[in-house]
Motif scaffolding. Structure first.
Motif, PDB file in Angstrom:
ATOM      1  N   LEU A  39       0.828  -1.210   0.000  1.00 23.41           N
ATOM      2  CA  LEU A  39       0.000   0.000   0.000  1.00 23.41           C
ATOM      3  C   LEU A  39       0.862   1.260   0.000  1.00 23.41           C
ATOM      4  CD1 LEU A  39      -2.846  -1.000   2.490  1.00 23.41           C
ATOM      5  CD2 LEU A  39      -2.983  -0.846   0.007  1.00 23.41           C
ATOM      6  N   SER A  40       2.010   1.211   0.686  1.00 25.69           N
ATOM      7  CA  SER A  40       2.897   2.380   0.706  1.00 25.69           C
ATOM      8  C   SER A  40       3.497   2.654  -0.671  1.00 25.69           C
ATOM      9  CB  SER A  40       4.012   2.168   1.732  1.00 25.69           C
ATOM     10  OG  SER A  40       4.916   1.159   1.301  1.00 25.69           O
ATOM     11  N   LEU A  41       3.550   1.635  -1.515  1.00 23.62           N
ATOM     12  CA  LEU A  41       4.105   1.785  -2.863  1.00 23.62           C
ATOM     13  C   LEU A  41       3.034   2.021  -3.922  1.00 23.62           C
ATOM     14  CD1 LEU A  41       6.735  -1.122  -2.742  1.00 23.62           C
ATOM     15  CD2 LEU A  41       7.155   1.323  -2.402  1.00 23.62           C
ATOM     16  N   LEU A  42       1.765   2.027  -3.514  1.00 19.93           N
ATOM     17  CA  LEU A  42       0.675   2.203  -4.473  1.00 19.93           C
ATOM     18  C   LEU A  42       0.762   3.589  -5.110  1.00 19.93           C
ATOM     19  CD1 LEU A  42      -1.767   0.384  -5.279  1.00 19.93           C
ATOM     20  CD2 LEU A  42      -3.165   1.807  -3.774  1.00 19.93           C
ATOM     21  N   PRO A  43       0.657   3.687  -6.431  1.00 15.60           N
ATOM     22  CA  PRO A  43       0.752   5.000  -7.085  1.00 15.60           C
ATOM     23  C   PRO A  43      -0.286   5.977  -6.547  1.00 15.60           C
ATOM     24  CG  PRO A  43       0.836   3.239  -8.709  1.00 15.60           C
ATOM     25  CD  PRO A  43       0.476   2.598  -7.413  1.00 15.60           C
ATOM     26  N   ARG A  44       0.109   7.225  -6.432  1.00 20.73           N
ATOM     27  CA  ARG A  44      -0.776   8.267  -5.924  1.00 20.73           C
ATOM     28  C   ARG A  44      -1.126   9.249  -7.044  1.00 20.73           C
ATOM     29  NH1 ARG A  44       0.086   5.108  -2.079  1.00 20.73           N
ATOM     30  NH2 ARG A  44       0.145   5.736   0.119  1.00 20.73           N
TER      31      ARG A  44
END
Length: 327
Positions: A39-44
């Motif tokens: 989740l911390s690496l999920l694109p924003r």
């Protein structure tokens, strides 16, 4: 229907996360830890998997390890002061004793909280399923990387339809949705109208029918006369009251109508116009050339150019990209 209100569907799902360790080249890790890292690496922003949807206003993931502990249940202070002099139940004595732990609620496994607010014509299941199928079609790879840590996902989900079914099985009711596009409140003529006159007539009809059935069909086998009539009347009043209560309760669940220009394309266009007009106003403050007449004509020409370039009546373009954050 709290899950649907003001033209938006508020999807909330609690999805169980696996607990078996994940083995890899670097050793083993818990699914919860791996999911948090994913989740911390999920694109924003514009690259978010949810920005690819033309209906999605907000989306959120939260990993829930366990329920919060609110502390011990506080006993009656008078009973605590009285102490062993009172003959009270052993269970309550244990609660008075601060050394003895009280029962606590715990989750059987960690859960992934998933919420999404998106444009919908109604609160029907078909609206939810069509949104989830479209989301899977546009962002399958990103969604797999998130949900693969959840129980049963890889075994059950093979396509868009099975993904929609998987999330629907984990859905819970959204009891307090948030929707703020009615800036001045919902106009009275847009609200469902509860007619007190019709409600009263319906109550009298229920009273008469129930009282008549009780008096002429049920009571002749047991009671007659004044007492029977009184019982029939009370039964009719109770039935009418219950009918009105449940009708009003159900009536209150009706959703507010959709606010004007509150779909995602409308909102993105409004954000784009706000940003462009702010820039236009700032630039014009530094334009002090010529006479008042020349300045007025210059302002008119530049504003016309602004309107021609920004196309306020065209929701499609130019507009702000979904997921973009700008002021």
């Amino acid at each position: 229907m709290p899950t649907f209100d003001s033209g938006a569907y508020f999807l909330t799902a609690l999805i169980p996360i696996g607990v078996a360790p994940i083995s890899g080249q670097g050793g083993s890790a818990s699914p919860t830890h791996a999911l948090r890292k994913r989740l911390s690496l999920l694109p924003r922003g514009e690259h978010s998997p949810f920005a690819r949807s033309a209906r999605n206003h907000f989306a959120r993931f939260v990993v829930i390890d366990d329920v919060a502990y609110n502390g011990r249940e506080q006993p009656n202070t008078l009973l605590v002061a009285a102490g062993p002099a009172l003959s009270i139940d052993q269970k309550y004595k244990d609660m008075l004793n601060p050394v003895i732990a009280q029962p606590q609620d715990h989750l059987s496994c960690p859960f992934l909280f998933f919420s999404s607010d998106f444009d919908a014509a109604s609160g029907a299941d078909s609206e939810r399923d069509s949104y989830l199928r479209d989301l899977w079609t546009r962002s399958e790879a990103d969604l797999k990387e998130v949900f693969k840590y959840c129980l049963g996902f890889e075994a059950r989900v093979t396509d868009a339809a099975s993904f929609a079914k998987y999330i629907a099985d984990c859905q819970i009711e959204t009891t307090m949705p948030f929707h703020d596009y009615w800036l001045d409140g919902v106009p009275a003529d847009k609200l469902p109208n509860l007619s007190l006159q019709k409600l009263g007539l319906a109550g009298l009809a229920i009273l008469a029918v129930v009282a008549g059935l009780v008096y002429f069909w049920l009571l002749p086998h047991f009671l007659q006369g004044l007492l029977g009539g009184l019982i029939a009347l009370l039964a009719g009043v109770a039935a009418a009251g219950a009918g009105i209560f449940f009708y009003v309760l159900d009536f209150g669940k009706k959703p507010f109508p959709a606010a004007p220009s509150s779909t995602l394309p409308d909102v993105l266009k409004a954000l784009y116009l706000r940003r462009q007009f702010t820039r236009f106003a700032i630039d014009r403050q530094f334009d002090a050339a010529g006479s008042d007449e020349a300045s007025a004509q210059s302002l008119y020409d530049s504003f016309k150019s602004f309107i021609d370039a920004s196309k306020p009546d065209d929701v499609a373009e130019p507009t702000q990209k979904a997921g973009a954050i700008g002021i």
